[in-house]
Enzyme design. Structure first.
Site, PDB file in Angstrom:
ATOM      1  N   LEU A  45      91.468  50.012  11.842  1.00 40.72           N
ATOM      2  CA  LEU A  45      91.191  48.606  11.312  1.00 40.72           C
ATOM      3  C   LEU A  45      90.137  47.840  12.080  1.00 40.72           C
ATOM      4  CD1 LEU A  45      95.091  47.230  11.865  1.00 40.72           C
ATOM      5  CD2 LEU A  45      93.619  47.689   9.521  1.00 40.72           C
ATOM      6  N   ASP A  46      89.230  47.303  11.269  1.00 38.66           N
ATOM      7  CA  ASP A  46      87.950  46.618  11.866  1.00 38.66           C
ATOM      8  C   ASP A  46      88.262  45.595  12.604  1.00 38.66           C
ATOM      9  OD1 ASP A  46      87.719  44.261  10.315  1.00 38.66           O
ATOM     10  OD2 ASP A  46      87.437  45.395   8.435  1.00 38.66           O
ATOM     11  N   MET A  47      87.181  45.262  13.270  1.00 36.98           N
ATOM     12  CA  MET A  47      87.311  44.101  14.341  1.00 36.98           C
ATOM     13  C   MET A  47      87.932  42.717  13.997  1.00 36.98           C
ATOM     14  SD  MET A  47      84.641  42.580  17.112  1.00 36.98           S
ATOM     15  CE  MET A  47      83.926  41.647  16.035  1.00 36.98           C
ATOM     16  N   SER A  94      90.073  42.674  11.366  1.00 33.27           N
ATOM     17  CA  SER A  94      91.345  42.643  10.650  1.00 33.27           C
ATOM     18  C   SER A  94      92.625  43.017  11.783  1.00 33.27           C
ATOM     19  CB  SER A  94      91.262  44.069   9.813  1.00 33.27           C
ATOM     20  OG  SER A  94      90.409  43.790   8.761  1.00 33.27           O
ATOM     21  N   ARG A 102      87.590  44.666   1.895  1.00 36.42           N
ATOM     22  CA  ARG A 102      86.548  43.837   2.188  1.00 36.42           C
ATOM     23  C   ARG A 102      85.420  43.872   1.261  1.00 36.42           C
ATOM     24  NH1 ARG A 102      87.276  40.567   6.644  1.00 36.42           N
ATOM     25  NH2 ARG A 102      88.934  41.334   8.125  1.00 36.42           N
TER      26      ARG A 102
END
Length: 254
Positions: free
Chosen positions: A106-108, A110, A190
């Protein structure tokens, strides 16, 4: 001595948390694996009790399989060390779990359900496109979402990364959307929102397979039992959303 009995070499290496079987095949081909003191590039080699196996000169041995569900908070990156000095998910986990690999990421910005494990085969099953493991997200947009764009999410959105689509989408409110993916490109949700002129202000992953985030708090983790692993793979359906597991949940140490 390695024989025709025992465990196939790539499976043995995967059980040592070296990587997935496919990744271990590459290590064998590259000559980085030794069996009983000799380089081994024979893919059919089997390992028996008493054999000694090394990877890049370091002895490896099977580890107890560990699979955990972790509630990744916003503001942390999915890596062990970050060249930019950002906080990583491993800073929230006890040292005993630092050998686990995160399955996907999961990106930063999220948050939500993230699986970590030393089981390379499980990682492969969850990540391989042919398995089509569902992942469900609750997404909040910076503005009201148009109905026409709901259909576009299902039909496919043409982005700089290619045509991306959701398996299902449901409006929860004017700005809040439930999105289910069964194939995931990098930062897919996104990118799709951005392409249609929206900005994601919050993204929470609440389900992988049939395993729900439930009441697992941000920064907390729980070991999965056998039933929950099957739920994770989509092989068993829970009667209700995931609650706390039988294992005690561990929170970030002060």
């Amino acid at each position: 001595m390695a024989t025709n009995d025992g465990t196939r070499l790539n499976k043995y290496l995967a059980s040592c948390a070296v990587g997935s079987r496919r990744a271990c095949d590459e290590l064998i081909k590259e000559g980085r694996v030794e069996v009983n003191g000799s380089p081994c590039i024979n893919m059919g080699t089997r390992i028996s009790p008493g054999d000694h196996v090394k990877v890049d000169g370091k002895r490896v041995a099977p580890r107890e399989t560990m699979i955990i569900a972790f509630h990744k908070p916003r503001g942390f990156v999915c890596t062990r060390e970050d060249e930019l000095g950002r906080d990583t998910i491993y800073s929230m986990l006890p040292a005993s779990l630092h050998s686990l690999h995160h399955v996907g990421r999961l990106d930063m910005d999220s948050e939500g359900l993230l699986i970590l494990t030393n089981d390379g085969d499980l990682s492969q099953q969850l990540m391989h496109p042919s398995k089509s493991v569902e992942k469900e997200y609750l997404v909040t947009s910076n503005q009201a979402f148009e109905n026409a764009h709901l259909d576009q999410f299902l039909e496919g959105v043409y982005t700089p990364e290619g045509r991306l689509k959701a398996k299902s989408i449901e409006r929860l409110s004017s700005r809040r959307i439930k999105v289910v993916l069964d194939h995931g490109a990098k930062r897919q949700i996104r990118v799709m929102f951005d392409t249609l002129g929206y900005q994601v202000t919050k993204l929470l992953r609440v389900r992988i397979g049939e395993l729900w985030l439930g009441d697992l708090e941000p920064g907390a983790w729980a070991a999965l039992n056998a039933v929950e692993v099957q739920m994770l793979l989509g092989n068993a359906k829970p009667a209700k959303k995931r609650e706390a597991t039988a294992e005690p949940r561990k929170k970030r140490a002060d």
